[in-house]
Scaffold this motif. Structure first.
Motif, mmCIF file in Angstrom:
data_model
loop_
_atom_site.group_PDB
_atom_site.id
_atom_site.type_symbol
_atom_site.label_atom_id
_atom_site.label_comp_id
_atom_site.label_asym_id
_atom_site.label_seq_id
_atom_site.Cartn_x
_atom_site.Cartn_y
_atom_site.Cartn_z
ATOM 1 N N ASN A 42 0.824 -1.211 0.000
ATOM 2 C CA ASN A 42 0.000 0.000 0.000
ATOM 3 C C ASN A 42 0.860 1.264 0.000
ATOM 4 O O ASN A 42 0.515 2.255 -0.637
ATOM 5 C CB ASN A 42 -0.935 0.012 1.207
ATOM 6 C CG ASN A 42 -2.037 -1.030 1.073
ATOM 7 O OD1 ASN A 42 -2.317 -1.500 -0.028
ATOM 8 N ND2 ASN A 42 -2.642 -1.415 2.181
ATOM 9 N N GLY A 45 2.118 1.834 -3.506
ATOM 10 C CA GLY A 45 1.034 2.400 -4.316
ATOM 11 C C GLY A 45 0.804 3.865 -3.987
ATOM 12 O O GLY A 45 0.656 4.705 -4.887
ATOM 13 N N TYR A 46 0.815 4.168 -2.705
ATOM 14 C CA TYR A 46 0.590 5.554 -2.286
ATOM 15 C C TYR A 46 1.700 6.459 -2.820
ATOM 16 O O TYR A 46 1.442 7.542 -3.350
ATOM 17 C CB TYR A 46 0.523 5.628 -0.755
ATOM 18 C CG TYR A 46 0.278 7.027 -0.238
ATOM 19 C CD1 TYR A 46 -1.017 7.531 -0.129
ATOM 20 C CD2 TYR A 46 1.340 7.865 0.110
ATOM 21 C CE1 TYR A 46 -1.249 8.825 0.311
ATOM 22 C CE2 TYR A 46 1.120 9.155 0.549
ATOM 23 C CZ TYR A 46 -0.178 9.633 0.657
ATOM 24 O OH TYR A 46 -0.409 10.913 1.091
ATOM 25 N N CYS A 48 3.676 5.987 -5.407
ATOM 26 C CA CYS A 48 3.590 6.107 -6.868
ATOM 27 C C CYS A 48 2.471 7.058 -7.277
ATOM 28 O O CYS A 48 2.636 7.894 -8.167
ATOM 29 C CB CYS A 48 3.336 4.734 -7.494
ATOM 30 S SG CYS A 48 4.757 3.642 -7.425
#
Lengths: 448, 448
Positions: A42, A45-46, A48
């Motif tokens: 996570n 993802g955050y 990016c």
């Protein structure tokens, strides 16, 4: 849990009092925790999605660094700090390559990092296509005033990247006004790849950019048919004064030998395209997570484990040199430095550069990673960010993964978070955590 | 050649006086010639590289058509002619989609064919992400003034394409100012896919464009985290007055029943991206080549074989309707129409739509294609360009190929000549040639 303990007891029996028996239970705990914890995935993802690509000198990169510093502190890492490094700052600006003849077409392109701009308004010239250095030499008399396109097929990154790095100077030596390369990759979906280039000192600087494999092959076919190719190249790239960036450091302090250090890390910076998810957001966050998991599992290694997230690997290597310089007096206390910068695909094990006695120990540690398929030790631990440490005698390692798709995405707009698989990524985390923890916890430091 | 004749003799013995025994030698000759002749492959490359993509109404398309007409005449085809068709003309113009918040990023995008432009200077709005039609309905109150992004995962082309075709009107009904879709494809290298869309009559027209899968997924993740997304969309697309194009026709006249016709073909037009190599330059040139090879081998079928290369399949279907209308009085003499419009990858056989007696005959013809792996008959001969003929009672077929990568390239900049494999393409040529020749040469017309 019972089943796990029985397995551990069985392992102990067969392995005796080896590293494998001593760390079997711990490594299984690390694996079990890694494979189910989504914190790192996570976070990747955050990072990016929130900061975007992270080229040296950009606000995006510093925003990401500041966020990591904050998060690492909240994870309870010790000595969390940014160490200032001055980094080269290249700004792409607007750019385009337009095929004007035999028909009009906007070519998908990416300027190469470090390239100068074209003259204002762009430059228009005939294109000569060559397949390699030899053909450039043999057709030298045709080059003056033209744009040279190097349509070199991908063999290996190490070999083919020379056209990206040195193509501009080679072409300019023969009188070219600009140069283009076929993007450095084995396969393409009309995918341009950027990357760093440099100019020789004694040569006229000329603009240098990458086309897609498709367009390079197309121009080569047109050229082979004897038709004239005209391209307009327009690039507004510029290199501005160096800016400040930071290497990020955070630690678990060693319980017995706190001044002895095992480094794990990757580089935070990326090219200014895609999200830098595989190169090298994944390696960074996996290294960070490996240390966080060791801490969360309550493991207290004898030596310090230091997560180092380097800045400016891509276009200057100032982060790794900066780290080495700032920590030169600790070099003899650096027991091992582990880098992850080959993508976070299915892990295979580690490449190792160190002496034979150390290799035997490391081989034993690899055996602990059999459950995640990462138990193969190979040659070649040197990678860009640990190489300066290796030059000072530090044994180094790099995480090896299934690299079959790495150069599909490398330095492209397709290097995005969706290309990172949850399970593959978490197995990378587990591999790094096991290697770092066991080496940091050995009774003796890894022999040099 | 001796070995070939022995094989033929053996085939004759086992098959008796069937289609298979009668056409075994001829079909092997066709296969042998197809697999070694590079005329068509080179022509496809030349067409792709010289004229570029071929959208209806463009000069590129008419240049390609005129070149084909000239080449077909030099091949010695009979009745070579262009039949005029008026085609819709949509011009993309400059376009961009820029993520402004949470960080600035140029999104890779393609406007959808038929979309209107944004207001001059573009429009800036918050984005609401929905995964499907139901979610749009259920969140209707959040839509007014926003850009709706349909982040619908690819299931099948037939299903998912509805978001591309009808998404604009669906979003506008709830008050959206524009709409975006996740590109219609199963996998992506930051690859936007274009394609046709349309507006409902009773709804405000709003701009409609495709983002890449990566960017759509990214915006969806950002949306799920509760962060605000702002996008600026700037499109200068316009639909101008219809322009003239042409269906291309060329024939081998039947030796016994010249008024009975077997049609083979594909569509010449493509989207205005890539090179339209798989969609459908390959299908066109393969059909053309099939007829040329039959001629070159000196084969004289009882019925006429007509190569029809349709215009305007992609954004209007005016070519196929035009052909039907202009040849309405011949419809009962159209014995079969074969279309190739699914890519020229490894051929599997043909889909067939016709009656059971015809199917039995066609099945026998398929057996002749075993050497090239194209011997599987399946359901579903209707494809876009032969559907109007099928509506008039004509049995139709479409070439079926290994379609596993077709929707990687479909309507993208990656649909380029390098994606066409020499051997796979030539096996498609052989399959079309065998089917067309044998059906055209049967003693009786294919039963309706």
């Amino acid at each position: 849990m019972k089943i796990l303990l029985i397995a551990v007891v069985m392992l102990s029996h067969s392995f005796g009092d080896s590293i494998q028996s001593k760390y079997a239970e711990t490594s299984l705990k690390i694996i079990s925790k890694s494979l189910t914890d989504s914190t790192a995935y996570n976070r990747l993802g955050y990072m990016c999605d929130t900061f975007g690509p992270r080229l040296s000198g950009s606000k995006n990169l510093e925003n990401a660094i500041n966020w990591i510093l904050k998060e690492m502190k909240s994870d309870g890492f010790e000595n969390v700090r940014g160490e200032k490094v001055s980094v080269p700052t290249w700004i792409r600006g607007k750019e385009s390559a337009t095929l004007l003849s035999p028909f009009k077409k906007e070519l998908s392109m990416l300027g190469l990092g470090g390239s100068i701009a074209t003259p204002r308004g762009g430059l228009k010239a005939e294109v000569i296509v060559v397949n390699d250095w030899d053909e450039l030499e043999s057709r030298s008399n045709e080059v003056p005033g033209k744009i040279v396109l190097f349509n070199a097929p991908f063999t290996s990154y190490g070999e083919t990247v020379a056209y990206r790095y040195s193509g501009a100077s080679a072409a300019a030596k023969h009188g070219a006004v600009a140069s283009l390369i076929r993007s450095i990759g084995p396969w393409s979906m009309n995918t341009p790849h950027t990357g760093v280039m440099a100019y020789d000192d004694d040569v006229q600087k000329t603009p240098h950019a990458a086309l897609t494999m498709e367009d390079a092959m197309m121009l080569s076919r047109i050229h082979d048919r004897g038709d004239k190719i005209i391209v307009k190249l327009d690039m507004n790239a510029r290199t501005v004064a160096d800016r400040w960036s930071q290497n990020v450091l955070g630690e678990i302090k060693g319980s017995v030998y706190p001044d002895e250090v095992v480094v794990v890390g990757g580089h935070i910076d990326s090219w200014d395209v895609g999200q830098g998810a595989q190169d090298d957001g994944g390696g960074c966050v996996a290294s960070w997570e490996a240390v966080r998991l060791i801490k969360e599992l309550g493991l207290k290694p004898k030596r310090t484990i230091r997560c180092v997230l380097w800045t400016n690997e891509e276009n200057g290597g100032k982060g790794n040199k900066g780290y080495r310089d700032m920590h030169m007096d600790e070099m003899d206390k650096h027991v091992l430095a582990i880098e992850s910068d080959g993508g976070v695909f299915s892990p295979k094990g580690f490449g190792f550069s160190g002496n034979d006695s150390a290799r035997k120990i490391v081989e034993e540690i690899h055996a602990l990673m059999k459950p995640i398929g990462a138990n193969t030790i190979s040659e070649g631990g040197r990678a860009a960010d640990v190489a300066p440490l290796n030059d000072e005698g530090v044994p180094v390692m790099s995480l090896k993964v299934d690299g079959s798709k790495y150069f599909w995405y490398h330095h492209t707009n397709a290097d995005t978070f969706d290309k990172v698989d949850f399970n593959e990524f978490n197995r990378c985390v587990a591999a790094i955590a096991i290697m770092a923890y066991v080496v940091a916890d050995l009774d003796e430091p890894l022999p040099r």
